[in-house]
Design an enzyme around this catalytic site. Structure first.
Site, short mmCIF file in Angstrom:
data_model
loop_
_atom_site.label_atom_id
_atom_site.label_comp_id
_atom_site.label_asym_id
_atom_site.label_seq_id
_atom_site.Cartn_x
_atom_site.Cartn_y
_atom_site.Cartn_z
N GLU A 147 35.06 33.14 31.36
CA GLU A 147 35.75 33.06 33.29
C GLU A 147 34.66 33.12 34.10
O GLU A 147 33.87 34.64 34.11
CB GLU A 147 37.41 33.12 33.91
CG GLU A 147 37.46 33.41 34.88
CD GLU A 147 38.92 33.99 34.77
OE1 GLU A 147 39.58 34.49 34.33
OE2 GLU A 147 39.26 33.70 36.22
N ASN A 189 37.51 29.16 38.95
CA ASN A 189 39.24 29.65 39.79
C ASN A 189 39.17 28.34 40.87
O ASN A 189 38.20 28.46 41.68
CB ASN A 189 39.57 30.93 40.53
CG ASN A 189 39.64 31.41 38.91
OD1 ASN A 189 40.76 31.26 38.45
ND2 ASN A 189 38.48 32.14 38.85
N GLU A 239 40.49 26.09 36.58
CA GLU A 239 41.59 26.67 36.95
C GLU A 239 42.29 27.11 38.15
O GLU A 239 41.86 27.31 39.43
CB GLU A 239 41.58 28.51 36.35
CG GLU A 239 40.82 28.54 35.44
CD GLU A 239 41.17 30.11 34.56
OE1 GLU A 239 42.03 31.00 35.52
OE2 GLU A 239 40.24 30.20 33.70
N ASP A 255 46.50 28.29 35.50
CA ASP A 255 46.67 30.01 36.00
C ASP A 255 47.56 30.64 35.85
O ASP A 255 48.76 30.69 36.95
CB ASP A 255 45.16 30.66 36.94
CG ASP A 255 44.18 31.67 36.81
OD1 ASP A 255 44.98 31.80 35.60
OD2 ASP A 255 44.22 32.18 37.24
N GLU A 299 45.44 36.57 28.54
CA GLU A 299 44.47 37.20 29.76
C GLU A 299 45.24 39.10 29.93
O GLU A 299 46.61 39.02 29.87
CB GLU A 299 45.00 36.48 31.67
CG GLU A 299 43.92 36.37 31.99
CD GLU A 299 44.30 36.11 33.14
OE1 GLU A 299 43.48 34.96 33.86
OE2 GLU A 299 45.27 36.41 33.95
P1 C2E Z 1 42.63 35.62 37.78
O1 C2E Z 1 41.92 34.18 37.79
O2 C2E Z 1 43.98 36.06 37.42
O3 C2E Z 1 41.05 36.44 36.99
C1 C2E Z 1 41.42 37.35 36.51
C2 C2E Z 1 41.62 38.63 36.71
O4 C2E Z 1 42.04 39.52 35.85
C3 C2E Z 1 39.56 39.20 37.08
O5 C2E Z 1 40.10 39.73 38.49
C4 C2E Z 1 39.38 39.80 35.99
O6 C2E Z 1 38.93 41.29 36.09
C5 C2E Z 1 40.81 40.77 35.60
N1 C2E Z 1 41.04 41.40 34.82
C6 C2E Z 1 40.91 40.38 33.46
N2 C2E Z 1 41.54 40.51 32.42
C7 C2E Z 1 42.17 42.05 32.49
C8 C2E Z 1 42.45 43.46 32.03
O7 C2E Z 1 42.19 43.36 30.91
N3 C2E Z 1 43.01 44.30 32.75
C9 C2E Z 1 43.08 44.03 34.15
N4 C2E Z 1 43.61 45.09 34.59
N5 C2E Z 1 42.68 42.76 34.55
C10 C2E Z 1 41.98 42.05 34.05
P2 C2E Z 1 39.10 39.58 39.73
O8 C2E Z 1 37.78 39.65 39.60
O9 C2E Z 1 39.68 40.97 40.96
O10 C2E Z 1 40.23 38.26 39.99
C11 C2E Z 1 41.68 38.46 40.53
C12 C2E Z 1 41.58 36.98 41.44
O11 C2E Z 1 40.33 37.03 42.36
C13 C2E Z 1 41.73 36.39 40.48
O12 C2E Z 1 42.80 36.22 39.23
C14 C2E Z 1 41.53 34.90 41.02
O13 C2E Z 1 42.91 34.41 41.49
C15 C2E Z 1 40.88 34.98 42.15
N6 C2E Z 1 39.46 35.12 42.33
C16 C2E Z 1 37.80 35.72 41.69
N7 C2E Z 1 37.41 35.00 41.96
C17 C2E Z 1 37.53 33.66 42.29
C18 C2E Z 1 36.28 32.82 42.81
O14 C2E Z 1 35.65 32.35 42.53
N8 C2E Z 1 37.23 31.73 43.48
C19 C2E Z 1 39.22 31.39 43.64
N9 C2E Z 1 39.42 30.46 44.62
N10 C2E Z 1 39.28 32.62 43.79
C20 C2E Z 1 38.87 33.21 43.03
CA CA Z 2 41.70 32.99 36.69
CA CA Z 3 45.33 34.83 35.43
#
Ligand code: C2E
Ligand code: CA
Ligand code: CA
Length: 449
Positions: free
Chosen positions: A218, A276, A308, A338, A395
């Site tokens: 991802e 995403n 996603e 997602d 996830e």
């Molecule tokens: P998401 O799409 O649900 O992405 C997964 C989030 O869960 C990521 O947080 C990841 O670091 C976190 N995660 C994965 N495995 C675990 C785990 O085992 N435990 C815990 N506690 N967390 C885990 P991140 O990177 O902080 O991203 C947060 C949200 O921000 C994402 O949720 C997504 O909605 C958004 N996001 C991140 N990058 C992008 C992007 O490039 N474009 C867009 N539109 N949204 C993004």
């Molecule tokens: Ca995602």
């Molecule tokens: Ca997610």
């Protein structure tokens, strides 16, 4: 059902002056009338409340403008009896109340909120409305009527941001809105800069539960800001949304994600990359073309890319979103739902989305070990996925028990901090060649690609 007649109700304060203009839909004083009245009120200790209805734009997009107008009128009818000062309509879902010093603004907000507590019936449908309020006062040093309105709007934006009903303009508010603008300007520059100015894409591994192969990644945006340090996605994305930077951000991530996947493809590895996209991107009819251009430039087979989307993003405008996603699917790109289980969509709605993957939200996966209800939810999602021939991605996998349970339930892929945190591309490549010992403790069948 114009409410012009009710105007008199708010005229205790307002002796409508010369040239007062009214809003055509509601018959309430409009912005020009409000500014004029504020100028007249400057000697009094006046203050201004600006109110905005949450989700109104999405509602009119979905249900049409006629419904939006009917809702506006119903709301005005509800609010007029409890609104003591001058009640003005500033357009769409934004209203203003000009109050004298005798009024307690917080009390007025409480009464207006109470009036909106019951759903509003429009064309036989009961709609729940949520309102936010921003307050600014003249003694605070506003120098003109338009400055007072601007300050109340700054406070309103703060209420939205903090998801609270009410915020008051204060010395800190300005700093925050300036901060937001600087951050947006920095982000705009970073997106233009070939070096990215600290912007980079992290890749988090997804492991096939029954084979232990790293089958996907991802792509997650990261920003190591030169002076602020790490800016998290949840801080960056609202800024991008408020300043129209989302399409460029999506393109930026897509470009880097597809470039990475193309490299894995050339090396003979079959690894999908997931990107995403937000609600705003989903209704953009140019999205399929933008995706196609990037895939062609990097010569990446379309089936290596996954887009996603969250349930809530789909619900903003289900019809248009479906049209866009059908086009994306036609390219051969996979679509994933997602955060499955957390949104407000119905299964009927989801059925219409041409998706091939369900991503069970991490809140259920992380709790499935201790909470039987979470376990059941994951189980049902796994069964649903299997019956509908969808890939099911879990996830938030942080420990071995969860990994094993997911394998038993027949989920397809596991993703989580236990298997691998989001990491730079170079580190991901190392991970592929030598999965770290610590990851193999959680995913015992994990092996080099
Ligand atoms: P998401 O799409 O649900 O992405 C997964 C989030 O869960 C990521 O947080 C990841 O670091 C976190 N995660 C994965 N495995 C675990 C785990 O085992 N435990 C815990 N506690 N967390 C885990 P991140 O990177 O902080 O991203 C947060 C949200 O921000 C994402 O949720 C997504 O909605 C958004 N996001 C991140 N990058 C992008 C992007 O490039 N474009 C867009 N539109 N949204 C993004
Ligand atoms: Ca995602
Ligand atoms: Ca997610």
């Amino acid at each position: 059902m114009r409410v012009v007649a009710n105007l008199a109700a708010s005229a205790g304060w307002l002796r409508l002056g010369r040239g007062v203009s009214k809003d055509e839909l509601t018959g309430l004083p409009d912005r020009a009338a409000l500014l004029w009245e504020i100028e007249r009120a400057r000697d009094a200790d006046a203050c201004l409340l600006v109110m905005n209805l949450r989700g109104f734009a999405e509602l009119t997009d979905t249900l049409g403008y006629t419904t939006g107008d009917a809702l506006t009128l119903s709301i005005v009818e509800r609010l007029l009896p409890v609104t003591p000062g001058l009640f003005a309509h500033l357009g769409e879902a934004t209203f203003a109340v000009l109050l004298r010093d005798a009024h307690n603004p917080q009390q007025v907000v409480a009464e207006m909120l109470e009036a909106l507590a019951r759903p509003v019936a429009v064309e036989g449908v009961a709609l729940s409305v949520t309102a936010h309020f921003g307050l600014a006062s003249f003694p605070g040093g506003a120098t003109s009527a338009s400055e007072l309105v601007r300050r109340a709007r700054v406070a309103l934006a703060a209420a939205h941001r903090r998801s609270v009903a009410f915020a008051e303009y204060g010395p800190g508010s300005e700093a925050h809105s300036r901060d937001l603008l600087t951050l947006a300007a920095d982000l705009g520059r970073a997106l233009d800069d070939p070096g990215g100015c600290g912007l980079w894409v992290a890749f988090q591994p997804q492991v096939e539960l029954n084979t232990g192969r790293v089958a996907g990644a991802e792509a997650l945006i990261r920003w190591s800001h030169p002076s602020r340090g790490e800016v998290a996605p949840h801080e960056m994305l609202p800024v991008a949304e408020q300043t129209g930077l989302v399409p460029r951000l999506t393109d930026w991530v897509l470009e880097h994600a597809v470039a990475a996947a193309a490299e894995w493809h050339r090396a003979g590895r079959y690894i999908t990359v997931s990107v995403n996209v937000t609600a705003g991107t989903l209704v953009d009819t140019r999205l399929p073309e933008r995706i196609l251009v990037v895939l062609r430039r990097h010569e990446l087979p379309a089936d290596r890319l996954v887009i996603e989307v969250t349930e809530d993003a789909i619900m903003v405008d289900p019809r248009r979103c479906r049209e866009v996603l059908v086009q994306v699917r036609r390219l051969g790109v996979e679509i994933a739902i997602d955060d499955f289980g957390t949104g407000h969509s119905s299964l009927a709605q989801l059925k219409r989305i041409p998706s091939g993957e369900l991503k069970i939200d991490r809140s259920f996966v992380m709790g499935m070990h201790d909470d039987p209800l979470d376990f059941e939810i994951v189980k049902i999602a796994a069964v649903l996925g299997k019956r509908l021939a969808l890939r099911v991605v879990a996830e938030g996998v942080e420990d071995q028990d969860t990994y094993m349970q997911l394998a038993e339930l027949g989920c397809t892929l596991a993703q989580g901090f236990g298997i691998g945190r989001p990491m730079p591309k170079a580190q991901f490549d190392q991970y592929l060649n030598h999965p770290p010992e610590i990851a193999r403790r959680i995913a015992p069948n994990l092996h080099a690609a």
